[in-house]
Design a protein around this motif. Structure first.
Motif, PDB file in Angstrom:
ATOM      1  N   ASN A 192     -30.738-130.456 -85.623  1.00 48.04           N
ATOM      2  CA  ASN A 192     -32.181-130.401 -84.735  1.00 48.04           C
ATOM      3  C   ASN A 192     -33.053-130.964 -85.638  1.00 48.04           C
ATOM      4  O   ASN A 192     -33.327-130.168 -86.563  1.00 48.04           O
ATOM      5  N   ILE A 193     -33.820-132.134 -85.571  1.00 47.91           N
ATOM      6  CA  ILE A 193     -34.868-132.522 -86.563  1.00 47.91           C
ATOM      7  C   ILE A 193     -35.966-132.068 -86.136  1.00 47.91           C
ATOM      8  O   ILE A 193     -36.617-132.149 -85.211  1.00 47.91           O
ATOM      9  N   LEU A 194     -36.815-131.210 -87.150  1.00 48.60           N
ATOM     10  CA  LEU A 194     -37.963-130.368 -86.878  1.00 48.60           C
ATOM     11  C   LEU A 194     -39.216-131.409 -86.957  1.00 48.60           C
ATOM     12  O   LEU A 194     -39.003-132.564 -87.960  1.00 48.60           O
ATOM     13  N   THR A 195     -40.038-131.384 -86.430  1.00 50.20           N
ATOM     14  CA  THR A 195     -41.364-132.071 -86.470  1.00 50.20           C
ATOM     15  C   THR A 195     -41.952-131.774 -87.847  1.00 50.20           C
ATOM     16  O   THR A 195     -41.848-130.449 -88.230  1.00 50.20           O
ATOM     17  N   GLY A 236     -46.739-128.309 -86.631  1.00 57.54           N
ATOM     18  CA  GLY A 236     -45.211-128.721 -86.809  1.00 57.54           C
ATOM     19  C   GLY A 236     -44.466-127.906 -85.709  1.00 57.54           C
ATOM     20  O   GLY A 236     -45.010-128.025 -84.459  1.00 57.54           O
ATOM     21  N   ALA A 237     -43.260-127.652 -86.110  1.00 60.77           N
ATOM     22  CA  ALA A 237     -42.171-127.077 -85.150  1.00 60.77           C
ATOM     23  C   ALA A 237     -42.675-125.791 -84.677  1.00 60.77           C
ATOM     24  O   ALA A 237     -42.634-124.767 -85.674  1.00 60.77           O
ATOM     25  N   ALA A 238     -42.900-125.561 -83.326  1.00 61.36           N
ATOM     26  CA  ALA A 238     -43.422-123.902 -82.970  1.00 61.36           C
ATOM     27  C   ALA A 238     -42.445-123.208 -83.311  1.00 61.36           C
ATOM     28  O   ALA A 238     -41.448-123.192 -83.498  1.00 61.36           O
ATOM     29  N   GLY A 239     -43.126-121.951 -83.930  1.00 60.49           N
ATOM     30  CA  GLY A 239     -42.339-120.724 -84.309  1.00 60.49           C
ATOM     31  C   GLY A 239     -41.671-120.841 -85.778  1.00 60.49           C
ATOM     32  O   GLY A 239     -41.373-119.800 -86.255  1.00 60.49           O
TER      33      GLY A 239
END
Length: 161
Positions: free
Chosen positions: A35-38, A89-92
């Motif tokens: 899973n590629i994170l923002t 960025g990626a939520a959480g």
């Protein structure tokens, strides 16, 4: 005869060992994913501003809003503000923050002054959090007045935990 029998027994044992290991072996297909994170990034909501200052002494913009001026350094007038940033960025996702503790401000006449003790109000958090950045300037009385004042940049870094 005994030698032939020993030879056949050894050959048979070798053959059975070779086939028995493959009979007991197994191959399984595993699954993989990614899973590629923002990328984590910072948005500057409010620029750090020491406003109109003068004299001799230290002016501190605290990262918790409790700004101080040592005697002789004038007063902080309206418009003074800590830097304010929001982490995106990626939520959480959890993050860590750091800042390079010093920065140089430069006047149009090339004279400089240092913003010291640059510190964020937190060093960890969750994407979406907002935080303040404070610092201090020590005035010697030899700073150049007018001419657009002193400007510069400072560095704050965010990383996922």
């Amino acid at each position: 005869m005994k030698t032939k029998q020993q030879f056949y027994t050894a050959a048979l044992a070798t053959l059975l060992m070779g086939t028995s290991s493959s009979v007991l072996a197994d191959t399984v297909v595993g699954n993989a994913s990614a899973n590629i994170l923002t990328p984590a990034s910072l948005t500057e909501n409010t620029a750090m501003a020491f406003a109109d200052i003068g004299g001799v002494g230290t002016v501190t913009l605290s990262n918790d809003g409790s700004d101080t001026v040592t005697p002789g350094a004038g007063t902080i007038v309206s418009g003074a503000a800590e830097g304010v940033f929001t982490v995106t960025g990626a939520a959480g996702q959890l993050f860590t923050l750091s800042a390079i503790p010093d920065a140089t401000l430069t006047h149009a006449d090339t004279s400089t002054m240092t913003v010291a003790s640059i510190t964020p109000s937190t060093t960890t958090g969750t994407v979406g959090d907002t935080f303040n950045v404070g610092g201090s300037i020590t005035l010697t009385g030899s700073e150049t007045a007018g001419g657009g004042g002193y400007t510069g940049t400072y560095n704050v870094t965010v990383n996922y935990q």
